[in-house]
Design an enzyme around this catalytic site. Sequence first.
Site, short mmCIF file in Angstrom:
data_model
loop_
_atom_site.label_atom_id
_atom_site.label_comp_id
_atom_site.label_asym_id
_atom_site.label_seq_id
_atom_site.Cartn_x
_atom_site.Cartn_y
_atom_site.Cartn_z
N ARG A 276 0.79 -1.24 0.00
CA ARG A 276 0.00 0.00 0.00
C ARG A 276 0.82 1.29 0.00
NH1 ARG A 276 -5.16 -0.51 1.99
NH2 ARG A 276 -4.39 -2.33 3.09
N TYR A 315 -14.76 -2.63 2.96
CA TYR A 315 -14.33 -2.17 4.28
C TYR A 315 -15.03 -0.88 4.73
CZ TYR A 315 -10.21 -4.86 2.71
OH TYR A 315 -9.36 -5.81 2.21
N CYS A 342 -25.94 -4.36 -9.06
CA CYS A 342 -27.17 -4.62 -8.32
C CYS A 342 -26.83 -5.00 -6.89
CB CYS A 342 -27.98 -5.72 -9.01
SG CYS A 342 -28.41 -5.27 -10.68
N GLU A 343 -26.14 -4.11 -6.22
CA GLU A 343 -25.70 -4.28 -4.84
C GLU A 343 -25.75 -2.90 -4.23
OE1 GLU A 343 -24.62 -6.64 -2.77
OE2 GLU A 343 -24.89 -8.28 -4.20
C1 LIG Z 1 -1.11 -7.98 2.01
C2 LIG Z 1 0.20 -8.35 2.52
C3 LIG Z 1 1.27 -7.46 2.47
C4 LIG Z 1 1.13 -6.04 1.98
O1 LIG Z 1 0.29 -5.30 2.77
P1 LIG Z 1 0.09 -3.74 2.49
O2 LIG Z 1 -0.97 -3.36 3.44
O3 LIG Z 1 -0.32 -3.58 1.08
O4 LIG Z 1 1.39 -3.08 2.75
C5 LIG Z 1 2.50 -7.90 2.90
N1 LIG Z 1 2.67 -9.16 3.36
C6 LIG Z 1 1.67 -10.04 3.43
C7 LIG Z 1 1.94 -11.39 3.95
C8 LIG Z 1 0.39 -9.67 3.02
O5 LIG Z 1 -0.61 -10.56 3.11
#
Ligand SMILES: *Cc1c(COP(=O)(O)O)cnc(C)c1O
Length: 426
Positions: A276, A315, A342-343
């Site tokens: 992210r 979320y 349709c949600e």
């Molecule tokens: C989803 C995930 C990430 C990345 O998470 P972000 O929130 O996108 O930084 C890293 N490691 C694992 C094991 C994940 O499942």
Amino acid sequence: MSVKNFPLSKVQIEELEKRYPTPFYLYDEKQIRENVRALLRAFSVFPGYTEHFAVKALPNPFILKILKDEGLGADCSSFTELLLADMAGIRGEAIMLTANETPSREYLKARDLGAVINLDDFTHLDFLEKTLGSLPELVSFRYNPGPLKGGNAILGKPEEAKYGFTREQLIEGYRILKEKGVKRFGLHTMVASNELSLDYHLETGRILFELAVEIKNKTGVKLEFVNLGGGLGIPYRPEQEAVSWEALAGGLRKLYDDIAVPASLGGLAIHTEYGRPITGPYGWLVARAIHRKSIYREYIGLNASMADLMRPALYGAYHHITIPGKEGEAAAGKYDVVGSLCENNDKFAVQRELPPIEVGERSGDFVVIHDVGAHGRAMGFNYNGKLRCGELLLREDGSILRIRRPETVEDYFATLDLQALSRFGT
Ligand SMILES: *Cc1c(COP(=O)(O)O)cnc(C)c1O
């Protein structure tokens, strides 16, 4: 405060739309590269720092090539994600396989690519050895701290999470692998999602550094790396603040000096697998307002839907919305900004104050949905026969490269055997 910019003007979007109709995702290469450079600069206080970008966040090999070019590796959790990393030229230990309930085919592929294998469960010690015929030279375990660590809104409480080993299983696991001749070891955890608290992430570091010391004391295993996982949040709301890379790396370094260095673990490398915060703020979904509806609430209907972006529905996530050309304008009212599924949870925004919005398939205002560069298009789906939109890359020279075309009905029907259908039934 975080500033919500979009790199193109309304006129530029109009021009772009002649080639690539809305909706589309747009990613900004320059901002992604600058962000990665800032990350690596901040974490250069550690020996052997590696960021394995979480492929699931933005599984496009063009993006992965950019990230590789900047020095990042990949964090994969499926066969397809391993293929994506390979496609981008990411190989060997730059890939980490952090999967769970892992099928043998993924372990085999990871071995072929020379990836670091991160086991999610104690029973996989045996499963891995049987699958591969022998154990790899380097093995990592995923730790679940259980009640040691407080909960987080998306991932929930660690003791209710399906992932990882308990502390006792970890110690036992390192002992067994050491006896079996495994030479190199890693430790991993991932306990949060979209967490903006610096202290939360520092505490994760502290727990892992202390555990590395305990592992050394109890088993004699000197870990090669600890992987702090992902889960670092981004400021989706304008009033939120990003965690600075310097504050994070600096805070972790202090804990490292206090805990790891005195225990002769000064060579311990730090790895992360952020998704992210690497690409999230540098991606936008651009759609057009095509309908207005006035019942008990006011609605603006877009030509995109939650099939293109699921986070708000899944979320209740906030995504900032701007109307190009009307950035500074006062709000004209409160709207639910919705898609055509349709949600009833197909809403990009609920009761959001927005400037006056023109609607129309050709003439309506563009609607820009911010911070969708991670876990955006990747989470899309085809419910209601909806076709997911494509992806564009804004290059550093200002040009636009299409890095994924929109889906077509042919794509949607590609998994059906239409010849068998014509012979079937009446
Ligand atoms: C989803 C995930 C990430 C990345 O998470 P972000 O929130 O996108 O930084 C890293 N490691 C694992 C094991 C994940 O499942």
